[in-house]
Design a protein around this motif. Structure first.
Motif, PDB file in Angstrom:
ATOM      1  N   SER A 270       0.577   5.465 -14.123  1.00 58.88           N
ATOM      2  CA  SER A 270       0.746   6.734 -13.426  1.00 58.88           C
ATOM      3  C   SER A 270       0.179   6.474 -12.038  1.00 58.88           C
ATOM      4  O   SER A 270      -0.914   5.914 -11.910  1.00 58.88           O
ATOM      5  CB  SER A 270      -0.047   7.845 -14.109  1.00 58.88           C
ATOM      6  OG  SER A 270       0.475   8.129 -15.382  1.00 58.88           O
ATOM      7  N   GLY A 271       0.909   6.846 -10.999  1.00 58.44           N
ATOM      8  CA  GLY A 271       0.456   6.477  -9.664  1.00 58.44           C
ATOM      9  C   GLY A 271       0.786   7.503  -8.609  1.00 58.44           C
ATOM     10  O   GLY A 271       1.444   8.519  -8.870  1.00 58.44           O
ATOM     11  N   ALA A 272       0.316   7.235  -7.405  1.00 58.09           N
ATOM     12  CA  ALA A 272       0.520   8.157  -6.297  1.00 58.09           C
ATOM     13  C   ALA A 272       0.470   7.410  -4.970  1.00 58.09           C
ATOM     14  O   ALA A 272      -0.095   6.312  -4.879  1.00 58.09           O
ATOM     15  CB  ALA A 272      -0.555   9.252  -6.313  1.00 58.09           C
ATOM     16  N   GLY A 273       1.064   8.022  -3.962  1.00 59.59           N
ATOM     17  CA  GLY A 273       1.046   7.455  -2.620  1.00 59.59           C
ATOM     18  C   GLY A 273       1.108   8.548  -1.576  1.00 59.59           C
ATOM     19  O   GLY A 273       1.363   9.721  -1.883  1.00 59.59           O
ATOM     20  N   VAL A 274       0.888   8.182  -0.320  1.00 54.50           N
ATOM     21  CA  VAL A 274       0.943   9.131   0.788  1.00 54.50           C
ATOM     22  C   VAL A 274       2.400   9.372   1.176  1.00 54.50           C
ATOM     23  O   VAL A 274       3.167   8.425   1.371  1.00 54.50           O
ATOM     24  CB  VAL A 274       0.158   8.612   2.004  1.00 54.50           C
ATOM     25  CG1 VAL A 274       0.271   9.588   3.180  1.00 54.50           C
ATOM     26  CG2 VAL A 274      -1.302   8.394   1.642  1.00 54.50           C
TER      27      VAL A 274
ATOM     28  N   GLY B 187       0.786  -1.230   0.000  1.00 55.63           N
ATOM     29  CA  GLY B 187       0.000   0.000   0.000  1.00 55.63           C
ATOM     30  C   GLY B 187       0.817   1.279   0.000  1.00 55.63           C
ATOM     31  O   GLY B 187       0.305   2.345   0.365  1.00 55.63           O
ATOM     32  N   LEU B 188       2.082   1.206  -0.422  1.00 53.81           N
ATOM     33  CA  LEU B 188       2.907   2.415  -0.459  1.00 53.81           C
ATOM     34  C   LEU B 188       2.499   3.346  -1.604  1.00 53.81           C
ATOM     35  O   LEU B 188       2.652   4.566  -1.494  1.00 53.81           O
ATOM     36  CB  LEU B 188       4.392   2.054  -0.591  1.00 53.81           C
ATOM     37  CG  LEU B 188       5.009   1.307   0.583  1.00 53.81           C
ATOM     38  CD1 LEU B 188       6.478   1.030   0.324  1.00 53.81           C
ATOM     39  CD2 LEU B 188       4.844   2.114   1.873  1.00 53.81           C
ATOM     40  N   TRP B 189       2.010   2.781  -2.691  1.00 56.37           N
ATOM     41  CA  TRP B 189       1.515   3.595  -3.808  1.00 56.37           C
ATOM     42  C   TRP B 189       0.519   2.783  -4.630  1.00 56.37           C
ATOM     43  O   TRP B 189       0.475   1.560  -4.528  1.00 56.37           O
ATOM     44  CB  TRP B 189       2.656   4.119  -4.682  1.00 56.37           C
ATOM     45  CG  TRP B 189       3.698   3.116  -5.091  1.00 56.37           C
ATOM     46  CD1 TRP B 189       4.920   2.919  -4.524  1.00 56.37           C
ATOM     47  CD2 TRP B 189       3.621   2.166  -6.175  1.00 56.37           C
ATOM     48  NE1 TRP B 189       5.601   1.909  -5.169  1.00 56.37           N
ATOM     49  CE2 TRP B 189       4.829   1.440  -6.190  1.00 56.37           C
ATOM     50  CE3 TRP B 189       2.651   1.874  -7.133  1.00 56.37           C
ATOM     51  CZ2 TRP B 189       5.086   0.429  -7.127  1.00 56.37           C
ATOM     52  CZ3 TRP B 189       2.904   0.864  -8.057  1.00 56.37           C
ATOM     53  CH2 TRP B 189       4.118   0.165  -8.044  1.00 56.37           C
ATOM     54  N   PHE B 190      -0.252   3.505  -5.438  1.00 55.97           N
ATOM     55  CA  PHE B 190      -1.323   2.897  -6.218  1.00 55.97           C
ATOM     56  C   PHE B 190      -1.290   3.454  -7.638  1.00 55.97           C
ATOM     57  O   PHE B 190      -1.065   4.648  -7.834  1.00 55.97           O
ATOM     58  CB  PHE B 190      -2.689   3.208  -5.593  1.00 55.97           C
ATOM     59  CG  PHE B 190      -2.830   2.746  -4.172  1.00 55.97           C
ATOM     60  CD1 PHE B 190      -3.442   1.535  -3.880  1.00 55.97           C
ATOM     61  CD2 PHE B 190      -2.330   3.518  -3.130  1.00 55.97           C
ATOM     62  CE1 PHE B 190      -3.558   1.104  -2.567  1.00 55.97           C
ATOM     63  CE2 PHE B 190      -2.448   3.101  -1.812  1.00 55.97           C
ATOM     64  CZ  PHE B 190      -3.063   1.885  -1.535  1.00 55.97           C
ATOM     65  N   GLY B 191      -1.517   2.580  -8.632  1.00 55.41           N
ATOM     66  CA  GLY B 191      -1.642   3.035 -10.004  1.00 55.41           C
ATOM     67  C   GLY B 191      -3.059   3.516 -10.254  1.00 55.41           C
ATOM     68  O   GLY B 191      -4.019   2.845  -9.866  1.00 55.41           O
ATOM     69  N   PHE B 192      -3.194   4.681 -10.901  1.00 55.30           N
ATOM     70  CA  PHE B 192      -4.528   5.217 -11.168  1.00 55.30           C
ATOM     71  C   PHE B 192      -4.855   5.316 -12.657  1.00 55.30           C
ATOM     72  O   PHE B 192      -5.992   5.606 -13.024  1.00 55.30           O
ATOM     73  CB  PHE B 192      -4.694   6.581 -10.493  1.00 55.30           C
ATOM     74  CG  PHE B 192      -4.739   6.482  -8.999  1.00 55.30           C
ATOM     75  CD1 PHE B 192      -5.875   6.014  -8.358  1.00 55.30           C
ATOM     76  CD2 PHE B 192      -3.638   6.820  -8.234  1.00 55.30           C
ATOM     77  CE1 PHE B 192      -5.919   5.894  -6.979  1.00 55.30           C
ATOM     78  CE2 PHE B 192      -3.668   6.713  -6.847  1.00 55.30           C
ATOM     79  CZ  PHE B 192      -4.811   6.245  -6.210  1.00 55.30           C
ATOM     80  N   SER B 193      -3.880   5.093 -13.503  1.00 54.34           N
ATOM     81  CA  SER B 193      -4.131   4.937 -14.941  1.00 54.34           C
ATOM     82  C   SER B 193      -2.988   4.095 -15.486  1.00 54.34           C
ATOM     83  O   SER B 193      -1.921   3.993 -14.876  1.00 54.34           O
ATOM     84  CB  SER B 193      -4.207   6.288 -15.657  1.00 54.34           C
ATOM     85  OG  SER B 193      -2.963   6.963 -15.622  1.00 54.34           O
TER      86      SER B 193
END
Length: 374
Positions: free
Chosen positions: A292-296, A151-157
């Motif tokens: 393309s992804g993002a994390g906290v 859960g460090l980062w997630f792909g959103f596209s």
């Protein structure tokens, strides 16, 4: 800026004066001093706690992003309208953002880090810039292979790495997989970017995962032997070269081709029309995709708002905005890509977890170097 963790202690003066006027005044000078220090410490701790509490209550999320698309404006506005949380953002190249956060350390105001390619997400991960985001919603909506296992980062596209060919010059028979690019029959026909390019590092990372180091190196050497020219330029340059006949075969991310096809310029549209599209490895593991992804952020001062922002990115409307911004594929089931993207055709994707692409990056670079891939 509202990120200071300390407030002035000037308001403590009255407390200290009263302290001196009390019976403590009759104590020894040393005892008074000790008590005053203790009181000051208590107050300092209290004000620090208030400062941190206020920071956590602020309705804001600070976004460090390497994305810069007009559709993102509507994306952020919709999030603010739905939640009341303002989005402050800093935009820069992904590697530049990583270096900035490393230099900021624990004082970084970043709440969310957003960048492209699992390789860059891995670089941020290796630098210790993420913290785990516990979210049942994200775990349910984001496919397991398109997010970090912890859960460090997630792909959103997502985007597919395509093989394209000049329809007038090349008969694509026998060109069905990435591995086929190393076949001597394509000698002098292949255009592709440099070995240091993050997209190629991730592609080779996927080949290492599928075929092992030895076969991956043999593949890299075979592709080098088939170069039509030394690697140069970006993905769009490879597409133009293939369409013009400078080479016959190119490798590029899907969104670069769609940009040309959707362009208002006739010359761009002609490039797209001249090229045939292959989704590689459909008879095997499937086509290599990236995200393309993002994390906290590790030291996020507004962690709760950061998780809400990530969860919003997994909503149907946000998925549409997010993917359309760069002509990519939404990752949430049931959300369709735009018409130009879907016109490329449906395909089976390689389901290896994209976090592996980053982990294999250092080995991929060594293999490229040994193969003489510039």
């Amino acid at each position: 800026m509202t990120y200071s963790r300390f407030y002035s202690l000037g308001s403590n003066d009255r407390f200290l004066r009263n302290l001196h006027r009390s019976k403590v005044r009759r104590a020894t000078t040393g005892a008074v001093a000790a008590l005053a220090v203790a009181a000051g410490s208590i107050l300092a701790g209290w004000t620090l706690g208030v400062s941190e509490a206020r920071a956590s209550e602020e309705q804001v999320v600070n976004l460090y992003s390497s994305r810069h698309y007009q559709t993102d404006e509507a994306l952020y506005a919709e999030f603010t309208a739905a939640t009341g949380i303002k989005v402050n953002r800093i935009e820069a190249d992904g590697d530049a953002l990583i270096e900035r956060m490393k230099s900021e350390g624990a004082n970084s105001p970043a709440d969310v880090v957003m960048t492209v390619d699992a390789g860059r997400l891995w670089r941020a991960e290796e630098a210790g810039l993420f913290q785990s985001a516990e979210s049942t919603l994200l775990d349910q909506k984001i496919p397991a292979n398109l997010r970090h296992p912890d859960g460090l980062w997630f792909g959103f596209s997502s985007r597919a790495r395509l093989i394209v060919y000049n329809k007038k010059l090349v008969d694509p028979t026998g060109l069905d997989s990435y591995e086929d690019l190393a076949d001597p029959k394509w000698k002098g026909l292949v255009c592709i970017r440099s070995s240091s390019n993050i997209y190629n590092l991730s592609l080779l990372g996927s080949i290492i995962a599928a075929d092992g180091e030895e076969k991956a190196e043999a593949w890299a050497k075979g592709v080098v032997a088939n170069f039509a020219r030394d690697p140069q330029g970006g993905d769009t340059d490879q597409l133009r070269a293939a369409a013009s006949g400078e080479c016959g075969i190119a490798v590029a991310n899907s969104y670069y081709l769609v940009r040309l096809l959707r362009s208002d310029k006739s010359e761009d549209q002609e490039v797209g029309a001249a090229l045939g599209v292959i989704f590689p490895n459909q008879d095997g593991r499937g086509t290599h995709v990236n995200v393309s992804g993002a994390g906290v952020a590790k030291h996020a001062p507004h962690k709760e708002a950061a998780i809400k922002f990530l969860e919003y990115l997994a909503s149907d409307s946000a998925q549409q905005y997010f993917a359309d911004g760069n002509n990519e594929y939404p990752v949430v089931e049931g959300v369709a890509a735009n018409a130009a993207v879907t016109a490329l055709g449906s395909f089976k994707i390689d389901t290896v977890n994209v976090s592996v692409l980053g982990k294999n990056q250092p080995l991929a670079q060594m293999i490229f170097d040994r193969a003489g891939w510039k």
